[in-house]
Structures are given as C-alpha cells and as structure tokens.
Scaffold this motif. Structure first.
Motif, PDB file in Angstrom:
ATOM      1  N   ASP A 119       0.797  -1.091  -0.042  1.00  0.00           N
ATOM      2  CA  ASP A 119       0.087   0.104  -0.211  1.00  0.00           C
ATOM      3  C   ASP A 119       0.958   0.787  -0.227  1.00  0.00           C
ATOM      4  O   ASP A 119       1.250   2.316   1.555  1.00  0.00           O
ATOM      5  N   PRO A 120       1.973   1.866  -1.079  1.00  0.00           N
ATOM      6  CA  PRO A 120       1.792   2.599  -1.395  1.00  0.00           C
ATOM      7  C   PRO A 120       1.223   3.751  -0.941  1.00  0.00           C
ATOM      8  O   PRO A 120       0.445   3.732  -1.050  1.00  0.00           O
ATOM      9  N   PRO A 121       1.925   5.463  -0.945  1.00  0.00           N
ATOM     10  CA  PRO A 121       0.807   6.075  -0.526  1.00  0.00           C
ATOM     11  C   PRO A 121      -0.083   5.675  -1.925  1.00  0.00           C
ATOM     12  O   PRO A 121      -1.097   6.464  -1.649  1.00  0.00           O
ATOM     13  N   LEU A 122       0.041   5.838  -3.395  1.00  0.00           N
ATOM     14  CA  LEU A 122      -1.118   6.134  -3.688  1.00  0.00           C
ATOM     15  C   LEU A 122      -1.783   5.159  -4.493  1.00  0.00           C
ATOM     16  O   LEU A 122      -2.502   5.284  -5.085  1.00  0.00           O
ATOM     17  N   HIS A 123      -1.669   4.197  -3.409  1.00  0.00           N
ATOM     18  CA  HIS A 123      -2.434   3.230  -3.137  1.00  0.00           C
ATOM     19  C   HIS A 123      -3.931   3.512  -2.846  1.00  0.00           C
ATOM     20  O   HIS A 123      -5.027   3.659  -2.968  1.00  0.00           O
ATOM     21  N   TYR A 124      -3.603   4.640  -2.120  1.00  0.00           N
ATOM     22  CA  TYR A 124      -4.696   5.288  -1.432  1.00  0.00           C
ATOM     23  C   TYR A 124      -5.382   6.313  -2.379  1.00  0.00           C
ATOM     24  O   TYR A 124      -6.313   7.391  -1.813  1.00  0.00           O
ATOM     25  N   ALA A 125      -5.179   6.647  -3.699  1.00  0.00           N
ATOM     26  CA  ALA A 125      -5.746   7.700  -4.839  1.00  0.00           C
ATOM     27  C   ALA A 125      -6.436   6.866  -5.886  1.00  0.00           C
ATOM     28  O   ALA A 125      -5.555   6.909  -6.972  1.00  0.00           O
ATOM     29  N   PRO A 126      -6.987   6.751  -5.497  1.00  0.00           N
ATOM     30  CA  PRO A 126      -8.741   6.237  -6.674  1.00  0.00           C
ATOM     31  C   PRO A 126      -7.946   6.880  -7.794  1.00  0.00           C
ATOM     32  O   PRO A 126      -8.762   8.086  -7.929  1.00  0.00           O
ATOM     33  N   SER A 127      -8.146   6.212  -8.663  1.00  0.00           N
ATOM     34  CA  SER A 127      -7.909   7.083 -10.190  1.00  0.00           C
ATOM     35  C   SER A 127      -8.299   7.980 -10.589  1.00  0.00           C
ATOM     36  O   SER A 127      -8.873   9.376 -11.175  1.00  0.00           O
ATOM     37  N   ILE A 128     -10.568   7.394 -10.233  1.00  0.00           N
ATOM     38  CA  ILE A 128     -11.278   8.073 -10.493  1.00  0.00           C
ATOM     39  C   ILE A 128     -12.086   9.235  -9.879  1.00  0.00           C
ATOM     40  O   ILE A 128     -12.626   9.535 -10.729  1.00  0.00           O
ATOM     41  N   LEU A 129     -11.098   9.419  -8.713  1.00  0.00           N
ATOM     42  CA  LEU A 129     -11.366  10.122  -8.230  1.00  0.00           C
ATOM     43  C   LEU A 129     -10.421  11.562  -7.913  1.00  0.00           C
ATOM     44  O   LEU A 129     -10.221  13.027  -7.208  1.00  0.00           O
ATOM     45  N   VAL A 130      -9.369  10.839  -8.959  1.00  0.00           N
ATOM     46  CA  VAL A 130      -8.465  12.119  -8.249  1.00  0.00           C
ATOM     47  C   VAL A 130      -8.337  13.637  -9.143  1.00  0.00           C
ATOM     48  O   VAL A 130      -8.597  12.664 -10.638  1.00  0.00           O
ATOM     49  N   GLU A 131      -7.955  14.278  -8.643  1.00  0.00           N
ATOM     50  CA  GLU A 131      -8.270  15.646  -9.734  1.00  0.00           C
ATOM     51  C   GLU A 131      -7.035  16.190 -11.120  1.00  0.00           C
ATOM     52  O   GLU A 131      -6.301  16.238 -10.892  1.00  0.00           O
ATOM     53  N   ARG A 132      -6.112  16.146  -9.728  1.00  0.00           N
ATOM     54  CA  ARG A 132      -4.717  16.244  -9.746  1.00  0.00           C
ATOM     55  C   ARG A 132      -3.917  15.889  -9.219  1.00  0.00           C
ATOM     56  O   ARG A 132      -3.437  14.934  -8.184  1.00  0.00           O
ATOM     57  N   ILE A 133      -2.382  14.937 -10.058  1.00  0.00           N
ATOM     58  CA  ILE A 133      -1.224  14.719  -9.090  1.00  0.00           C
ATOM     59  C   ILE A 133       0.013  15.686  -9.570  1.00  0.00           C
ATOM     60  O   ILE A 133       0.385  16.387 -10.246  1.00  0.00           O
ATOM     61  N   GLU A 134       0.601  16.772  -8.591  1.00  0.00           N
ATOM     62  CA  GLU A 134       1.606  17.419  -8.588  1.00  0.00           C
ATOM     63  C   GLU A 134       2.489  16.765  -8.184  1.00  0.00           C
ATOM     64  O   GLU A 134       3.051  15.973  -6.916  1.00  0.00           O
ATOM     65  N   ILE A 135       3.469  16.758  -8.599  1.00  0.00           N
ATOM     66  CA  ILE A 135       5.278  16.069  -8.251  1.00  0.00           C
ATOM     67  C   ILE A 135       6.413  17.329  -8.396  1.00  0.00           C
ATOM     68  O   ILE A 135       6.435  17.937  -9.104  1.00  0.00           O
ATOM     69  N   ALA A 136       6.943  17.360  -7.575  1.00  0.00           N
ATOM     70  CA  ALA A 136       7.698  18.587  -7.152  1.00  0.00           C
ATOM     71  C   ALA A 136       9.136  18.048  -8.390  1.00  0.00           C
ATOM     72  O   ALA A 136       9.489  16.975  -8.077  1.00  0.00           O
ATOM     73  N   ARG A 137       9.474  19.425  -9.492  1.00  0.00           N
ATOM     74  CA  ARG A 137      10.164  19.145  -9.969  1.00  0.00           C
ATOM     75  C   ARG A 137      11.081  18.844  -9.160  1.00  0.00           C
ATOM     76  O   ARG A 137      12.304  20.335  -8.752  1.00  0.00           O
ATOM     77  N   GLY A 138      11.939  17.755  -9.770  1.00  0.00           N
ATOM     78  CA  GLY A 138      13.553  17.553  -9.508  1.00  0.00           C
ATOM     79  C   GLY A 138      13.965  17.390  -7.893  1.00  0.00           C
ATOM     80  O   GLY A 138      13.886  16.195  -7.368  1.00  0.00           O
ATOM     81  N   VAL A 139      13.490  18.166  -7.250  1.00  0.00           N
ATOM     82  CA  VAL A 139      13.971  18.161  -5.457  1.00  0.00           C
ATOM     83  C   VAL A 139      12.486  19.193  -4.951  1.00  0.00           C
ATOM     84  O   VAL A 139      12.096  19.963  -5.030  1.00  0.00           O
ATOM     85  N   ALA A 140      12.486  18.624  -3.973  1.00  0.00           N
ATOM     86  CA  ALA A 140      11.196  18.653  -3.127  1.00  0.00           C
ATOM     87  C   ALA A 140      11.582  20.116  -2.384  1.00  0.00           C
ATOM     88  O   ALA A 140      12.415  20.153  -1.887  1.00  0.00           O
ATOM     89  N   PRO A 141      10.824  21.062  -1.940  1.00  0.00           N
ATOM     90  CA  PRO A 141      10.752  21.622  -1.693  1.00  0.00           C
ATOM     91  C   PRO A 141      11.022  21.900   0.055  1.00  0.00           C
ATOM     92  O   PRO A 141      10.940  21.106   0.461  1.00  0.00           O
ATOM     93  N   VAL A 142      12.447  22.746   1.211  1.00  0.00           N
ATOM     94  CA  VAL A 142      12.241  21.718   2.219  1.00  0.00           C
ATOM     95  C   VAL A 142      11.150  22.225   3.301  1.00  0.00           C
ATOM     96  O   VAL A 142      10.760  21.279   4.155  1.00  0.00           O
ATOM     97  N   SER A 143       9.933  22.607   2.645  1.00  0.00           N
ATOM     98  CA  SER A 143       8.447  22.721   3.681  1.00  0.00           C
ATOM     99  C   SER A 143       8.122  21.878   3.480  1.00  0.00           C
ATOM    100  O   SER A 143       6.671  21.399   3.845  1.00  0.00           O
TER     101      SER A 143
END
Length: 704
Positions: A119-143
């Motif tokens: 059950d990795p994190p996206l296991h809990y995101a049924p595609s039929i209910l996903v509005e958008r997927i955000e991916i930090a480009r390259g490096v995630a901000p420290v926040s």
C-alpha cells in the motif's frame, strides 16, 4: 538496442501513431510562473468543457484510467512506474523510488501499513477520484519535509466555495469500463456550498479481473477497492478552517510479484486545521492528521494454487502528524518559518492459519518519531527569482522485543533472542538545503537547482531481525535482513534546464546529477555467499534463499536528462511528448543500481474540434542492460506500444471518452515490472510480468 537508436526508431514512427503522455495535458502557465517552475501538475478529472466553446476545449483524457494512480504520475518527465500489482505500484522518479520519493494524499503524509509496501501512498488515490497529481520538479522544497528524490501529491476531488451566499449543489461523476481486465470504476463528488461554507461527500468503487496480455491472462491480478469520505470548510477571518475524513477499504486483491496477496487494507484518514492570511503580509497554516492502517495478507485467499505452507501476516500502522507554517511577506517575496512532526507506530506478526502455536513478530512495535524545522526564503536578485531553504530534523527510532509461538523452530528463536539483546534504537540528526534559481523571460526561462537532501533509514531497513522478502516493495525474490549500523543517505544534487514558451511551442529539458553517499542497498550478508555458516543464512535457506542480503550503506550516483514539449500546429492539431533517460551506478564497486528505468519516449498527436477530439499515441522504451548483479536483476528488451483515443461532448458538462490500448496487441515486459510468483497463470514462474494487451475502454464524465 542502443538508447539513441531506440529513440530514432520511435521518432520515425511518430507520424504514424503518436503517444500520450499525461492523462491530460499539463496546465499551460506562462514561462517564469512559480507553480510551473517548481511543480509538474497532471490534470486527471478536471470538469468537462462546455460543448461548443472552442476556447475552452481541453486535450482529451488520453488513457484508460488505471486503478493504480502511479501509472498516471509516471507520465511526468523523469517518471516511471514500478509495477508490483494492480494497486501496489510505486513512482520511480529520476531513478529513485520507494521511501526516497515522498508521497502524500491531499497534502497529508503517512507511513504505509504493509511491510512490503503493498500500500504505497498512491494506493490510497483511486484514479477515478483524482483531480490532479503534483510532482515537485527534481527536488522538493524543504517546506514539504525531508525527501531524497522529490515528492508526489495526489489531490482528490473536493467541494469548492460558491460565488454567492445561497447554498448551491454541485459535483461531478465519472464511470469507466476497461475490457483488458474486465474492470469498472465509478466515483464522484456531491457538494453543498456557499461563499462561506462548503461540504462534500466522495465515494468510489473499483473492481477488476485478471488482466489479459498478448498470450493469455496474468493470474492473481484481480482487485477490489472502495473509498468514501466527507470533508468540510468554513471561511473564518482571512482564512479557512477545514477538516476531512476518508475510509479506504481494499478487499482481496492479487500481488503476483510478492509471496503473499492482499486480503484487506482498512485505512482511516483524518486531517484538519486552519490556513489563510492574518494580514496582507502574514499567512499561517496549522494542520494535524492521523492515518490508521489495518492489514492482512496471505497465500490462501487469492493465490492459486494455494501455497502448501499457509501463511497469514497481520500488520498495523498509525501515523500522527502536526504542521505549522508562518509566511512573512507576499506570495512572491517572503520568508516562511515552519515546523513539522510525525509519530509512527508499526506492528507486524506472521502466523500460520493452520497452527495457532506458530506466530512471530517480524516488526515488533517499531516506532519512528521525527521533529523538524525549516526556513524558506522566496525573493529576487536583479532579474532572477530564487527560493532558498534549509531544514533540520531529529529522528528517533526503536523496536520492541519480538514474541514467538511455541511451534516456531530454533533458528528464528535464536535470532529473536539476539535481537532482543541488541540496542534496538537509533537517533539521527539530518540537515537539508535547497536553492532554486530561475530567470523569467518572455520566451525562455533558465533554471538551476542545487541541493543537499537526506533520508533516514526506515525501521524495516534497520530492525528487520528475521530474514524475509520484506524490502519495501523491491519484489526481487531476495531475502533481506536489517542493519542497526546504517547511516542516513546524503544526496548532493545539481540540476539545470530551461523552459521555452514561444508561439504554440513549449519545451522543458532538464539535466541532473545526484551523488548519493551512504546509499542503502541490499548486499551479500557475508563474504561467503552460498555457504550456510551463520544463523541468518540458516533461516534464510529454510525460507528458500541461501544467499540473503543485508541492508548496508554503499556509494551511488545517478545522472540523466528528461524533457517534455507541446507544439500547436494550426488551430486544431496538438503534438506533445516526454522523454526520460537516467543512469544509476554504484561508486564503491563496478555494479549498477537496482530497478533503474530504461530510456523512454512518449508522443501524442491530438486533433481538436469544438465538441470532439481524436488522437493517437505511442509509448516506447529501450532495453535495459545496465542491471544490478548484486540483486540478481535481469536485462529487458525494448518495445513500442500504440493506441487510439477520442472524446465527445454530448451536452454541456457531459463528456464521453474512449479508446483502444495496445492497438497491435504487442507483447512487452516493462523493465520495472515485478516477476511472477503465481502458478495458476499464463506467465511462467520467475518471468517478468508483461504489459496489458489490446483492449477497449469507455469513460463517461459529468459535472453539475
């Protein structure tokens, strides 16, 4: 086939049948826009466009939405899907995956429940209910917290505030049928809102059978999942107080690359808090959350034929989180101060359903507590824009004493006693820093990122006293044991690229280099692999592997290049695509890193009219010969898969999508797919799982 040759072949085929990249096109943002610079956004279930409004026509939803949302996220530049089952995929980002890629749902982070990351994190995101997927480009901000290789966040559909004081009913519905696995998915949102309050209810149901490939069916790949929840918000002062609750229920579902299959995952999500502006130049966000996972997996319920030695593993996980962030300044010129904390408890017990006296705690009361603080400065220097941040985290981990039943043999008892007498605790202080610099231009925006990122070893990597296949989803058939002497991974990162936007053309290439010190990987347990001269090797041999691996620190490096592009040809034709290349190597010995994706290329051509659109797609990958000898990884062959898709607006707010996937019914084996462990299958035992065969799909979307 050489990478360059593969790409040339794919490009030559593009005019005949071009490939889709994201589930729908990424939002177009002006060059230099902050969100566009720092984040890749893939729209999945945006509201359908009104019929007859040419200016509002969006590129169609180009693929059948798989149950596993990882397949959608993997269409971003640098992304690839690690296939461990219909609901257990992990996102590989620029060659790294697993706990190295931070995963969140609706901005909430949590620990998975399965010891092998079923059950990795996206296991809990049924595609039929996903509005958008955000991916930090390259490096995630420290926040966004500690993260070695970027971060992914899936946002589910939510109620929006209305424009006036009267309560309004709105929402969205979607349903899909996919023939290749005879699956269906249905879900939606019902919301009641005004300009000051909002209340939403979401629900989804997904079910599928074993999927077909060019040659038969892949046994043990059926799945079932339900999700339902409620969320609410109310404007208060200059901000919003909000809360949400969701329940995810995964019923018996197959994992053919693992020794066990899912019987259930019952998971509850809660988070709430306040976010908004205290003044024009002061913003504040306060948030708390809790995720509780209850899990059972076995080799009897789904697995065919059932295993001769029955096993059932029970696992529980609880994650509590707290976050605070204070912004001093405007949206583009500010200093952000914040802190976050998480408290994780895990417990895993292996049992024999036929013998109540056989049980042992493979992960006895694992605890991981982390407290961190950060400062992030967003400002400008001349014509340049920058974001500079640093964070410090203190992590404390410990494990309890394992309990064993009277039917457990002497080898595991010996290892359990040795583990009970060990320290069973560790503490780490880590420091992260990241600088993102870009020079906004009318057409070209150069970008540069420099960062130092860290990852503390997981409790499984440190405290796995019992040799098992649990490895956070490596699914390579190897048996692993933990190592309490592990040090945190430290990555030194440099990335450079530019965003081009001129006329109807966009192009965004990025070159990157990651030097990872103390990279954690399985290595031979001792200097005499295959010679059973230790209790660990004795127990591992009883479990079917005389050459166990121990998690150790090694040195590694990853480098590569990826890009995406769009090109509008006239008023109706849109071309778009992505390409990704990454090379992963050990620096301490002559070997490659494990499960690094091959060179890949996706292209798409879409013809758009006012109410309808048609397109063609191609997805190609080179063969991967740079494989890990340490992990017994096998090479893979290249392939190209083609498809067709279309969309038609039946009425305002109602859209019908459809298509044909794998048009020529090609046989192919994605390099990152796991190997088959199911006997009742048309795939031989030990073979890499093939991709889906030819099939049609239909999807209806409505908003009101």
């Amino acid at each position: 086939m050489k990478p360059i040759h593969a790409l040339r072949c794919a490009v030559a085929a593009a005019p005949l049948m071009l490939a889709a990249i994201p589930a729908s096109a990424q939002d177009s943002a002006p060059a230099g826009d902050t969100q566009d610079i720092l984040t890749d956004i893939i729209r999945v279930t945006a509201a359908p466009s009104p019929a007859g409004d040419a200016d509002s026509v969006e590129p169609p939803h180009q693929i059948a939405l798989p149950a596993d949302a990882v397949a959608i996220a993997a269409r971003a530049p640098g992304g690839a899907a690690v296939g461990n089952g219909a609901l257990s995929g992990q996102l590989s980002y620029r060659g790294l995956f697993g706990e190295r890629v931070t995963g969140r749902i609706n901005g909430q982070r949590f620990a998975t429940g399965g010891p092998n990351a079923m059950d990795p994190p996206l296991h809990y995101a049924p595609s039929i209910l996903v509005e958008r997927i955000e991916i930090a480009r390259g490096v995630a901000p420290v926040s966004q917290g500690p993260s070695l290789a970027g971060a992914v966040n899936a946002e589910l559909v939510q109620a929006k505030y209305a424009s006036g004081p009267a309560l309004e009913l709105h929402g969205s519905l979607a349903a899909q049928y996919r023939s290749v696995d005879e699956s269906y998915a249905a879900g939606g949102l019902f919301a009641l809102s005004s300009d000051t309050v909002r209340l939403g209810v979401i629900a989804s149901r997904e079910e599928g059978e074993d999927y077909r490939f060019a040659g038969g069916r892949v046994g043990g790949t059926a799945f079932e999942r339900n999700l339902y929840g409620v969320h609410a918000g109310a404007k208060l002062g200059g901000g919003e107080i909000f809360a949400e609750y969701r329940r995810s229920e995964t019923d018996p579902s197959g994992n053919p690359s693992f020794a066990l299959d899912m019987v259930y995952f019952n998971t509850d999500f809660f988070q709430g808090g306040w976010r908004g502006d205290l003044t024009e130049t002061v913003g504040l966000e306060l948030k708390v959350g809790h995720v509780s996972v209850s899990h059972l997996m076995d080799n009897q319920t789904v697995r065919r034929p059932v295993a001769p030695t029955p096993r059932a593993t029970f696992a529980d996980s609880d994650t509590f989180t707290a976050d605070v962030a204070l912004r001093l300044g405007t949206a583009t010129r500010h200093v952000m101060l914040g802190g976050d904390a998480e408290w994780v408890d895990k417990f895993v017990r292996i049992t024999n359903p036929a013998n109540a006296a056989f049980f042992l705690d493979s992960q006895p009361d694992h605890q991981a507590d982390r407290v961190g603080g950060f400062v992030q400065w967003r400002s400008g220097l001349g014509n340049a824009e920058f974001e500079l941040g640093a964070r410090i985290d203190r992590t404390r981990q410990e494990a309890g004493v394992p309990t064993l039943g009277s039917a457990v043999m002497g080898g595991p008892v010996m290892l359990a006693n040795a583990f009970a007498g060990s320290a069973r605790e560790a503490s780490d202080t880590t420091f992260d820093a990241a600088l993102r610099l870009w020079l906004p231009g009318d057409e070209v925006t150069p970008r540069l990122t420099l960062a130092r990122k860290t990852r503390v070893p997981g409790t499984l990597e440190r405290f796995a006293w019992l040799p098992t296949e649990a490895s956070y989803g490596l699914a390579d058939g190897n048996i692993y044991v933990g190592n309490q002497a592990l040090k945190p991974e430290v990555a030194w990162i440099a990335e450079a690229g530019f965003d081009l936007a001129t006329g109807g053309v966009t192009f965004r290439p990025t070159a990157f280099y990651r030097r990872v010190d103390d990279y954690i990987q399985g290595t031979p347990f001792d200097d005499t692999p295959g010679v059973i001269n230790s209790p660990v090797e004795m127990v591992a041999n009883m479990n079917g592997d005389a050459t166990p691996l121990m998690f150790r620190n090694v040195d590694a490096e990853l480098f590569g290049l990826d890009f995406d592009f769009t090109a509008a040809v006239g008023h109706h034709l849109l071309l778009e695509g992505t390409s990704s290349w990454v090379r992963g190597k050990r620096r301490d010995i002559a070997d490659n890193l494990y499960r690094v994706p091959p060179t890949a290329l996706r292209l798409a051509a879409i013809w758009q009219e006012d109410r309808w659109s048609l397109g063609a797609e191609m997805s190609a990958a080179d063969g991967q010969g740079h494989v890990s000898a340490t992990n017994g990884e096998t090479a893979s062959s290249g392939y190209a898969v083609f498809g067709l898709f279309g969309s038609f607006a039946l009425a305002p707010g109602i859209v019908l999508d459809g298509g044909i996937e794998n048009l020529f019914d090609s046989y192919y084996q994605p390099h990152l797919s796991g190997v088959n462990r199911v006997g009742a299958s048309d795939v031989a035992l030990g073979e890499r799982l093939p991709g889906a065969g030819r099939g049609v799909w239909l999807r209806a979307r409505a908003s009101f």
